[in-house]
Design a protein around this motif. Structure first.
Motif, short mmCIF file in Angstrom:
data_model
loop_
_atom_site.label_atom_id
_atom_site.label_comp_id
_atom_site.label_asym_id
_atom_site.label_seq_id
_atom_site.Cartn_x
_atom_site.Cartn_y
_atom_site.Cartn_z
N GLN A 56 0.84 -1.19 0.00
CA GLN A 56 0.00 0.00 0.00
C GLN A 56 0.88 1.25 0.00
OE1 GLN A 56 -2.64 -0.16 3.34
NE2 GLN A 56 -3.50 -2.16 2.78
N PHE A 57 0.62 2.12 -0.95
CA PHE A 57 1.45 3.33 -1.08
C PHE A 57 1.14 4.28 0.08
CE2 PHE A 57 2.35 7.62 -2.69
CZ PHE A 57 3.67 7.45 -3.07
N GLU A 58 2.19 4.68 0.80
CA GLU A 58 2.05 5.57 1.96
C GLU A 58 2.70 6.93 1.74
OE1 GLU A 58 0.71 4.97 5.25
OE2 GLU A 58 -0.35 3.37 4.22
N GLY A 59 3.51 7.04 0.73
CA GLY A 59 4.23 8.29 0.50
C GLY A 59 5.27 8.52 1.59
N LEU A 60 5.30 9.71 2.14
CA LEU A 60 6.27 10.06 3.17
C LEU A 60 5.76 9.82 4.59
CD1 LEU A 60 7.64 13.40 1.65
CD2 LEU A 60 8.63 11.10 1.46
N LYS A 61 4.65 9.13 4.72
CA LYS A 61 4.08 8.88 6.05
C LYS A 61 5.01 8.04 6.92
CE LYS A 61 -0.82 9.27 4.78
NZ LYS A 61 -2.12 8.55 4.72
N ASN A 62 5.73 7.09 6.28
CA ASN A 62 6.66 6.27 7.05
C ASN A 62 7.76 7.11 7.69
OD1 ASN A 62 5.45 3.73 6.64
ND2 ASN A 62 6.40 3.55 4.62
N TYR A 63 8.25 8.11 6.95
CA TYR A 63 9.28 8.99 7.50
C TYR A 63 8.73 9.83 8.65
CZ TYR A 63 12.09 7.78 3.43
OH TYR A 63 12.81 7.09 2.47
N LYS A 64 7.48 10.26 8.51
CA LYS A 64 6.86 11.05 9.59
C LYS A 64 6.69 10.19 10.83
CE LYS A 64 2.84 13.93 10.63
NZ LYS A 64 1.56 14.48 10.11
N ARG A 65 6.23 8.94 10.64
CA ARG A 65 6.07 8.03 11.78
C ARG A 65 7.43 7.74 12.43
NH1 ARG A 65 3.95 2.75 11.24
NH2 ARG A 65 4.64 2.62 9.07
N LEU A 66 8.45 7.61 11.59
CA LEU A 66 9.78 7.30 12.10
C LEU A 66 10.32 8.44 12.96
CD1 LEU A 66 12.14 5.21 11.94
CD2 LEU A 66 13.04 6.57 10.05
N PHE A 67 10.22 9.67 12.47
CA PHE A 67 10.75 10.81 13.19
C PHE A 67 9.98 11.07 14.49
CE2 PHE A 67 12.28 12.43 8.89
CZ PHE A 67 13.55 11.90 9.10
N ASN A 68 8.74 10.62 14.55
CA ASN A 68 7.93 10.83 15.75
C ASN A 68 8.06 9.70 16.77
OD1 ASN A 68 6.90 13.30 14.86
ND2 ASN A 68 5.18 12.34 13.79
N LEU A 270 8.63 1.12 7.54
CA LEU A 270 9.33 1.88 8.57
C LEU A 270 10.82 1.48 8.61
CD1 LEU A 270 8.09 4.05 10.33
CD2 LEU A 270 7.96 2.40 12.21
N GLY A 271 11.09 0.18 8.47
CA GLY A 271 12.48 -0.27 8.44
C GLY A 271 13.22 0.26 7.22
N ALA A 272 12.55 0.28 6.05
CA ALA A 272 13.19 0.81 4.85
C ALA A 272 13.45 2.30 4.98
CB ALA A 272 12.31 0.52 3.64
N ALA A 273 12.53 3.03 5.60
CA ALA A 273 12.74 4.46 5.82
C ALA A 273 13.94 4.68 6.74
CB ALA A 273 11.48 5.08 6.45
N GLY A 274 14.10 3.84 7.75
CA GLY A 274 15.26 3.94 8.61
C GLY A 274 16.56 3.66 7.86
N THR A 275 16.52 2.71 6.92
CA THR A 275 17.70 2.41 6.11
C THR A 275 18.10 3.60 5.25
OG1 THR A 275 17.04 0.07 6.04
CG2 THR A 275 18.67 0.81 4.43
N VAL A 276 17.13 4.27 4.66
CA VAL A 276 17.42 5.46 3.85
C VAL A 276 18.04 6.55 4.71
CG1 VAL A 276 16.38 7.29 2.46
CG2 VAL A 276 15.62 4.93 2.17
N ILE A 277 17.52 6.74 5.93
CA ILE A 277 18.09 7.74 6.84
C ILE A 277 19.53 7.40 7.18
CG2 ILE A 277 17.89 8.78 9.11
CD1 ILE A 277 15.77 9.68 7.10
N ILE A 278 19.81 6.11 7.44
CA ILE A 278 21.18 5.68 7.73
C ILE A 278 22.11 5.98 6.57
CG2 ILE A 278 22.65 3.67 8.13
CD1 ILE A 278 20.34 2.42 9.67
N LEU A 279 21.65 5.67 5.35
CA LEU A 279 22.47 5.92 4.16
C LEU A 279 22.80 7.40 4.02
CD1 LEU A 279 23.73 5.01 1.46
CD2 LEU A 279 21.47 5.34 0.42
N LEU A 280 21.81 8.26 4.18
CA LEU A 280 22.05 9.70 4.06
C LEU A 280 22.95 10.21 5.18
CD1 LEU A 280 18.44 10.90 3.09
CD2 LEU A 280 20.41 10.55 1.58
#
Length: 301
Positions: A56-68, A270-280
């Motif tokens: 299911q496409f969530e857009g940037l919601k995973n990043y928002k959930r991660l940062f919160n 959420l895990g993939a969003a965390g991986t992108v943050i680690i890479l950056l």
């Protein structure tokens, strides 16, 4: 006709380097760049690893959930602390060991072997051994503490001591490898250069400051960059075996957070969003170090 043959040969020569690089580029594309793109795509989705459940496409919601999330805040803070603690323990501490072994000459081989042995042991085996050593019930550390009159306790149950226990274990594991890297850099320095400086009245500190350290800056730069990049990866196994990120998220880091989200709560997005943050995050640190430290590295001409 002759001109066409010459042009054809020139074209093949110009194309040859790219053909030699093609196998490497294909492997990089399959095993590096495609997984990165796929991870970024997954970070925009909601999925629980079930192949029968559509993404299911969530857009940037995973990043928002991660940062919160509280877990992300604790993991990010601990990641910075792991990196900062790695500089004195894994970059600076091996240097005096390497210089001392190098000064011993051939007789230093025994000490070099002893220091390097932990690097050959699996991190899983090391973590299990330390889990037994630090066991509050019958562990060797508990028995030694009781024998010398110290209060027995579980260092893995205290947030501060648990963090530094993880750091100590990972430092002991990689110390010998970094010593070996420094020894490789020291091998470029001749004892005749040191003798000449000493004949001119230079002290040991002056020899180190004006000869040994400048010659070691390329090696030190390499050790610093690689240690910082891999600092959060090197502690993953002891975290998983000894503390599971606790107590109270005191030992978790961004890598272990990704593992928890992906394979424990099955929140792949959420895990993939965390991986992108680690890479950056690692990319930014590496670029900053390359721009700031590379100018201070003395490369031998």
């Amino acid at each position: 006709m002759r001109n066409q043959e010459i042009n054809g040969q020139a074209g093949r020569k110009a194309l040859a380097p790219y053909l030699y690089l093609l196998p490497l580029l294909v492997l990089l594309g399959i095993f590096t760049y495609w997984p990165l793109l796929d991870t970024f795509w997954l970070s925009l989705m909601r999925w629980n690893l079930n192949p029968e459940v559509p993404l299911q496409f969530e857009g940037l919601k995973n990043y928002k959930r991660l940062f919160n999330s509280v877990l992300f805040a604790d993991a990010a803070r601990n990641t910075v602390w792991y990196m900062l603690a790695s500089v004195p323990l894994k970059v600076l501490l091996p240097l005096p060991f390497a210089v001392g072994i190098w000064a011993l000459g051939q007789s230093g081989r025994f000490y070099r072997t002893i220091l390097f042995l932990p690097s050959l042991i699996s991190f899983v085996v090391i973590s299990v051994v330390f889990l037994w050593l630090l066991n509050p019930i019958g562990g060797l550390a508990t028995q030694v503490a009781a024998a010398i009159g110290l209060p027995a306790g579980n260092p893995l149950a205290n947030p501060v001591s648990a963090f530094w226990s993880i750091m100590a274990i990972s430092t002991w594991k990689v110390l010998g490898f970094n010593v070996l890297l420094y020894l490789a850099g020291l091998s470029r320095i001749s004892h005749e250069q040191i003798l000449a400086m000493q004949l001119d009245g230079a002290t040991d500190w002056q020899v180190f400051r004006h000869l040994i350290w400048p010659m070691l800056t390329p090696t030190s730069f390499f050790v610093l960059v690689t240690t910082t990049i891999f600092a959060v990866q090197q502690v993953f196994t002891p975290i998983d075996i000894l503390t599971h990120g606790g107590p109270f998220n005191a030992t978790t880091n961004l890598f272990y957070m990704v593992y928890q989200y992906t394979f424990r709560t099955f929140d792949v997005g959420l895990g993939a969003a965390g991986t992108v943050i680690i890479l950056l995050f690692l990319l930014a640190i590496t670029v900053a170090k390359l721009r700031w430290l590379d100018r201070r590295v003395h490369y031998e001409q």
